[in-house]
Design a protein around this motif. Structure first.
Motif, mmCIF file in Angstrom:
data_model
loop_
_atom_site.group_PDB
_atom_site.id
_atom_site.type_symbol
_atom_site.label_atom_id
_atom_site.label_comp_id
_atom_site.label_asym_id
_atom_site.label_seq_id
_atom_site.Cartn_x
_atom_site.Cartn_y
_atom_site.Cartn_z
ATOM 1 N N ALA A 1 32.614 3.920 35.193
ATOM 2 C CA ALA A 1 33.284 4.450 34.221
ATOM 3 C C ALA A 1 34.420 3.406 34.010
ATOM 4 C CB ALA A 1 33.939 5.557 35.102
ATOM 5 N N PHE A 2 35.333 3.720 32.943
ATOM 6 C CA PHE A 2 36.598 2.849 32.629
ATOM 7 C C PHE A 2 37.724 3.761 32.659
ATOM 8 C CE2 PHE A 2 33.248 0.557 30.393
ATOM 9 C CZ PHE A 2 33.658 -0.716 30.816
ATOM 10 N N GLN A 3 38.801 3.307 33.283
ATOM 11 C CA GLN A 3 40.322 4.039 33.398
ATOM 12 C C GLN A 3 40.865 3.230 32.034
ATOM 13 O OE1 GLN A 3 42.388 3.011 37.148
ATOM 14 N NE2 GLN A 3 43.286 5.096 36.987
ATOM 15 N N ASP B 1 28.404 -1.089 15.855
ATOM 16 C CA ASP B 1 28.002 -2.197 16.456
ATOM 17 C C ASP B 1 28.505 -2.463 17.760
ATOM 18 O OD1 ASP B 1 25.906 -2.269 14.430
ATOM 19 O OD2 ASP B 1 27.124 -3.778 13.066
ATOM 20 N N ILE B 2 27.695 -2.624 18.781
ATOM 21 C CA ILE B 2 28.098 -3.269 19.861
ATOM 22 C C ILE B 2 27.248 -4.696 20.236
ATOM 23 C CG2 ILE B 2 29.225 -1.160 20.814
ATOM 24 C CD1 ILE B 2 26.797 -0.958 22.644
ATOM 25 N N SER B 3 27.754 -5.267 21.228
ATOM 26 C CA SER B 3 27.048 -6.514 21.762
ATOM 27 C C SER B 3 25.915 -6.060 22.125
ATOM 28 C CB SER B 3 28.022 -7.019 22.966
ATOM 29 O OG SER B 3 27.204 -7.994 23.328
ATOM 30 N N VAL C 1 32.649 -4.204 27.258
ATOM 31 C CA VAL C 1 33.606 -5.112 27.681
ATOM 32 C C VAL C 1 33.501 -6.455 26.595
ATOM 33 C CG1 VAL C 1 34.478 -7.164 29.356
ATOM 34 C CG2 VAL C 1 33.987 -4.530 30.106
ATOM 35 N N GLU C 2 32.640 -6.568 26.381
ATOM 36 C CA GLU C 2 32.429 -8.063 25.288
ATOM 37 C C GLU C 2 32.645 -7.636 23.902
ATOM 38 O OE1 GLU C 2 28.313 -9.329 25.963
ATOM 39 O OE2 GLU C 2 28.784 -10.602 27.601
ATOM 40 N N THR C 3 32.311 -6.258 23.718
ATOM 41 C CA THR C 3 32.978 -5.883 22.195
ATOM 42 C C THR C 3 34.375 -5.642 21.936
ATOM 43 O OG1 THR C 3 30.686 -4.679 22.186
ATOM 44 C CG2 THR C 3 32.576 -4.129 20.591
ATOM 45 N N GLY C 4 35.186 -5.412 23.115
ATOM 46 C CA GLY C 4 36.439 -5.387 22.990
ATOM 47 C C GLY C 4 37.223 -4.063 23.359
ATOM 48 N N GLY C 5 36.302 -3.103 23.778
ATOM 49 C CA GLY C 5 36.609 -1.708 23.827
ATOM 50 C C GLY C 5 35.691 -0.598 23.629
ATOM 51 N N LEU C 6 36.139 0.595 23.672
ATOM 52 C CA LEU C 6 35.140 1.565 23.367
ATOM 53 C C LEU C 6 34.943 1.561 21.616
ATOM 54 C CD1 LEU C 6 36.584 4.428 25.483
ATOM 55 C CD2 LEU C 6 34.755 2.778 26.214
ATOM 56 N N ARG C 7 33.615 2.158 21.353
ATOM 57 C CA ARG C 7 33.380 2.178 20.162
ATOM 58 C C ARG C 7 32.673 3.714 19.800
ATOM 59 N NH1 ARG C 7 35.752 -1.721 19.546
ATOM 60 N NH2 ARG C 7 35.122 -3.509 18.468
ATOM 61 N N GLU D 1 38.201 17.482 27.304
ATOM 62 C CA GLU D 1 37.743 16.503 26.446
ATOM 63 C C GLU D 1 38.507 16.223 25.404
ATOM 64 O OE1 GLU D 1 33.968 14.532 26.006
ATOM 65 O OE2 GLU D 1 33.510 16.765 26.132
ATOM 66 N N TRP D 2 38.875 14.790 25.390
ATOM 67 C CA TRP D 2 39.791 14.244 24.299
ATOM 68 C C TRP D 2 39.044 13.423 23.435
ATOM 69 C CZ3 TRP D 2 44.351 12.274 27.833
ATOM 70 C CH2 TRP D 2 44.992 13.593 28.364
ATOM 71 N N SER D 3 39.122 13.644 22.206
ATOM 72 C CA SER D 3 38.331 12.908 21.010
ATOM 73 C C SER D 3 39.312 12.161 20.222
ATOM 74 C CB SER D 3 37.251 13.691 20.426
ATOM 75 O OG SER D 3 38.057 14.862 19.794
ATOM 76 N N THR D 4 38.790 11.031 19.565
ATOM 77 C CA THR D 4 39.564 10.238 18.435
ATOM 78 C C THR D 4 38.621 9.295 17.921
ATOM 79 O OG1 THR D 4 41.256 8.734 18.255
ATOM 80 C CG2 THR D 4 40.073 8.331 20.060
ATOM 81 N N LYS D 5 39.153 9.135 16.615
ATOM 82 C CA LYS D 5 38.426 8.191 15.653
ATOM 83 C C LYS D 5 39.205 6.738 15.653
ATOM 84 C CE LYS D 5 36.378 9.789 11.954
ATOM 85 N NZ LYS D 5 34.805 9.993 12.544
ATOM 86 N N HIS D 6 40.171 6.630 16.336
ATOM 87 C CA HIS D 6 40.909 5.619 16.301
ATOM 88 C C HIS D 6 40.569 4.668 17.601
ATOM 89 C CE1 HIS D 6 43.674 7.492 13.005
ATOM 90 N NE2 HIS D 6 43.584 8.379 14.102
ATOM 91 N N VAL D 7 39.752 3.798 17.434
ATOM 92 C CA VAL D 7 39.238 3.033 18.662
ATOM 93 C C VAL D 7 40.427 1.953 18.947
ATOM 94 C CG1 VAL D 7 36.735 2.947 18.084
ATOM 95 C CG2 VAL D 7 38.266 1.158 17.154
ATOM 96 N N ASP D 8 41.350 1.651 18.167
ATOM 97 C CA ASP D 8 42.373 0.984 18.566
ATOM 98 C C ASP D 8 43.603 1.649 19.251
ATOM 99 O OD1 ASP D 8 43.480 2.411 16.496
ATOM 100 O OD2 ASP D 8 44.257 1.015 15.478
ATOM 101 N N ALA D 9 43.155 3.077 19.623
ATOM 102 C CA ALA D 9 44.332 3.670 20.313
ATOM 103 C C ALA D 9 44.063 3.694 21.992
ATOM 104 C CB ALA D 9 44.593 5.126 19.776
#
Length: 273
Positions: free
Chosen positions: A215-217, A155-157, A144-150, A251-259
């Motif tokens: 978990a996150f929705q 790097d994360i908080s 949450v502090e980092t702003g989303g999934l990575r 399983e769904w995967s992406t390299k786009h963290v902004d998606a």
């Protein structure tokens, strides 16, 4: 015709029913409908109050939450709302099965990293598909502090995101498989597997001991991700993880963290045996 063979028309497509489930047939905006339902369910039951006490133990700032969209999916609250169990969400639509047995604490959206479509948050709720991301208790606050999934290695908080055992990693994976992605699932059953959401032992103020999963929705942008089979180690060939989604599409995967737009923290609490 039997219940399992009945067809339902929802969000412009026909959906085959499953035994014991009811389906959405309205065209009400997903965001608007969830706000309406949430207003009638906030902290009405002891289960949600208990989940809220656990949430408070995570040390998150109050201003990251949006209480108007909190929702309890325990059996009594679900029955009281006379809610259905399976919706169609996104464009193109995909089945969204409610996370029954969990309690959702809504997050303000969007978190900083999300790249929204034209029309903003409401457009994303109407067009992006639903997904879940299971995680450990200690990872909730950094996410949450980092702003989303990575992705692993980012790097994360508080440190760098590492790859956990129990599913594909750099030491155990098919040749050519890229593990440096964000993994989500349309199935809360899959996302709550131990490899993603290991139970945490927690003592409530009453002295009772509980097993807690987190978990996150989220919503994920159509076209930004790949659909693939389970990446977990210990799944038998004859084991069907989810009644709606097959193991080869779970399983769904992406390299786009902004998606990926996180919009709810999910908590599930069960008494220790």
């Amino acid at each position: 015709m039997s219940e399992s063979g009945r067809s339902y028309y929802a969000y412009g497509r026909t959906w085959r029913g499953h035994p014991g489930t009811r389906h959405d047939t309205s065209f009400t905006s997903g965001l608007v409908r969830e706000v309406r339902l949430a207003k009638h369910s906030r902290y009405k039951c002891e289960y949600q109050r208990r989940c809220a006490r656990f949430r408070d133990s995570l040390g998150l700032q109050e201003d990251v939450f949006f209480p108007e969209r909190d929702m309890c999916y325990c059996p009594s609250c679900h029955e009281e709302r006379r809610d259905i169990e399976i919706y169609q969400r996104g464009n193109p639509p995909k089945p969204y099965v409610l996370p029954l047995g969990w309690s959702r604490f809504a997050l303000k959206v969007p978190l900083p990293q999300v790249k929204l479509p034209r029309g903003g948050t409401v457009a994303a709720f109407d067009s992006w598909q639903m997904c879940f991301h299971g995680t450990l208790r200690d990872n909730v606050k950094p996410i949450v502090e980092t702003g989303g999934l990575r992705r692993p290695g980012d790097d994360i908080s508080g440190g760098t995101l590492s790859q956990r055992n129990g599913h594909y990693n750099e030491e155990w994976k098919p040749e050519g498989f890229d593990t440096l992605q964000v993994f989500v699932s349309p199935s809360i059953r899959y996302s709550s597997k131990d490899a993603y959401s290991s139970p945490y032992t927690w003592r409530d103020r009453t002295g009772q001991m509980y097993k807690v999963r987190s978990a996150f929705q989220a919503r994920i942008r159509p076209g930004s991700y790949s659909i693939g089979p389970t990446t977990l180690h210990h799944v038998r060939r004859d084991e069907r993880i989810d009644p709606i989604y097959k193991n080869n599409e779970i399983e769904w995967s992406t390299k786009h963290v902004d998606a990926i737009m996180l919009y709810g923290l999910l908590i599930k609490i069960e008494p220790c045996s």
